[in-house]
Design a protein around this motif. Sequence first.
Motif, PDB file in Angstrom:
ATOM      1  N   LEU A   5      -7.183   3.322  -2.152  1.00  0.00           N
ATOM      2  CA  LEU A   5      -6.875   2.079  -2.841  1.00  0.00           C
ATOM      3  C   LEU A   5      -7.362   2.084  -4.276  1.00  0.00           C
ATOM      4  O   LEU A   5      -6.863   1.341  -5.099  1.00  0.00           O
ATOM      5  N   LEU A  17       0.177  -3.162   1.187  1.00  0.00           N
ATOM      6  CA  LEU A  17      -1.125  -3.823   1.313  1.00  0.00           C
ATOM      7  C   LEU A  17      -0.956  -5.329   1.376  1.00  0.00           C
ATOM      8  O   LEU A  17      -0.237  -5.926   0.574  1.00  0.00           O
ATOM      9  N   LEU A  97      -8.139  -6.562   1.384  1.00  0.00           N
ATOM     10  CA  LEU A  97      -6.860  -5.860   1.344  1.00  0.00           C
ATOM     11  C   LEU A  97      -6.674  -5.156   2.675  1.00  0.00           C
ATOM     12  O   LEU A  97      -7.515  -4.354   3.086  1.00  0.00           O
ATOM     13  N   ALA A  99      -4.035  -2.886   5.209  1.00  0.00           N
ATOM     14  CA  ALA A  99      -2.867  -2.008   5.195  1.00  0.00           C
ATOM     15  C   ALA A  99      -1.872  -2.472   6.259  1.00  0.00           C
ATOM     16  O   ALA A  99      -2.158  -2.443   7.452  1.00  0.00           O
ATOM     17  N   GLU A 103       1.066   4.177   3.619  1.00  0.00           N
ATOM     18  CA  GLU A 103       1.547   4.384   2.255  1.00  0.00           C
ATOM     19  C   GLU A 103       2.109   5.787   2.138  1.00  0.00           C
ATOM     20  O   GLU A 103       1.402   6.773   2.328  1.00  0.00           O
TER      21      GLU A 103
END
Length: 281
Positions: A5, A17, A97, A99, A103
Amino acid sequence: MNDRLYGLGYLRLSDALRVEACNAGLFVSPAQGIHHGRVIDSYELILARTGTLVLSEETTVFALEQGDALILWPGRFHRGVAPYAPNTSFYWVHFFLRADALETGVEGSMIPQHCRLAEPLRLTELFLRFLDDQERNRLEKYYASTLVRLMLLEIALQYNPNFSAATQSQNLAIQAQTLITRNFREALSTSLIARKLHCNPDYLGRIYRQTYGCNPTEGIHRARMKHAKNLLLLTSMNVNEIALACGYEDSDYFGKVFRRFFDMQPRRFRTLHARQHLNSA
């Protein structure tokens, strides 16, 4: 905590996110004491409102002044380095934050950990909306998280060099227009305005045109013609007096400029309006 991140002083906010807002507040200095040291499990976004705030995160020291934004990372020890100054105040909000998906790329908004905002009021407005709804106990969870995401994206937007350059240029043009509006009765020129604003006349002319659609000389005439029209309609001053009151030493030149703007001479303009007013009852 996900090391992907952040890195090199940036936070990367991607669609994968999810932002989860916690609480927020406005801290006003008690003019004594120091920001206590701690490790928290959430991110903390700080916007310096007034004064100076000096914090350290691990071994890095940040000195925040009015308009500075700082993101403190979770799991890192931060503390105050200097005592609170009497005029120090700052907004703060905690958030997580999460997930939502894996990603697969590197796309996302890059948000600096510490930067000075070109337009801090844009971020202040988001804080005020958050705090107002929090105070009224009507801060819906998803809406709160959306506000924090907007705060982060606002920082990313303002950190963009193109945004900063455009904002500085627009501010210079606005300063020039303010000078024109206040001083159109005096002898004005692009060069004189540029000297007052400590900039190059050609540059001033370019950014003024980008903002107002004309050069500064035309802007001066526009301000004078607006005033001339009001004097013709609302006073009994003669044309020579009005010309002087609008910054024109030569009444003939004043008449030429007026005709270019209104397609008639000043006396004709006054007569026509008087007839229209008479027949409007």
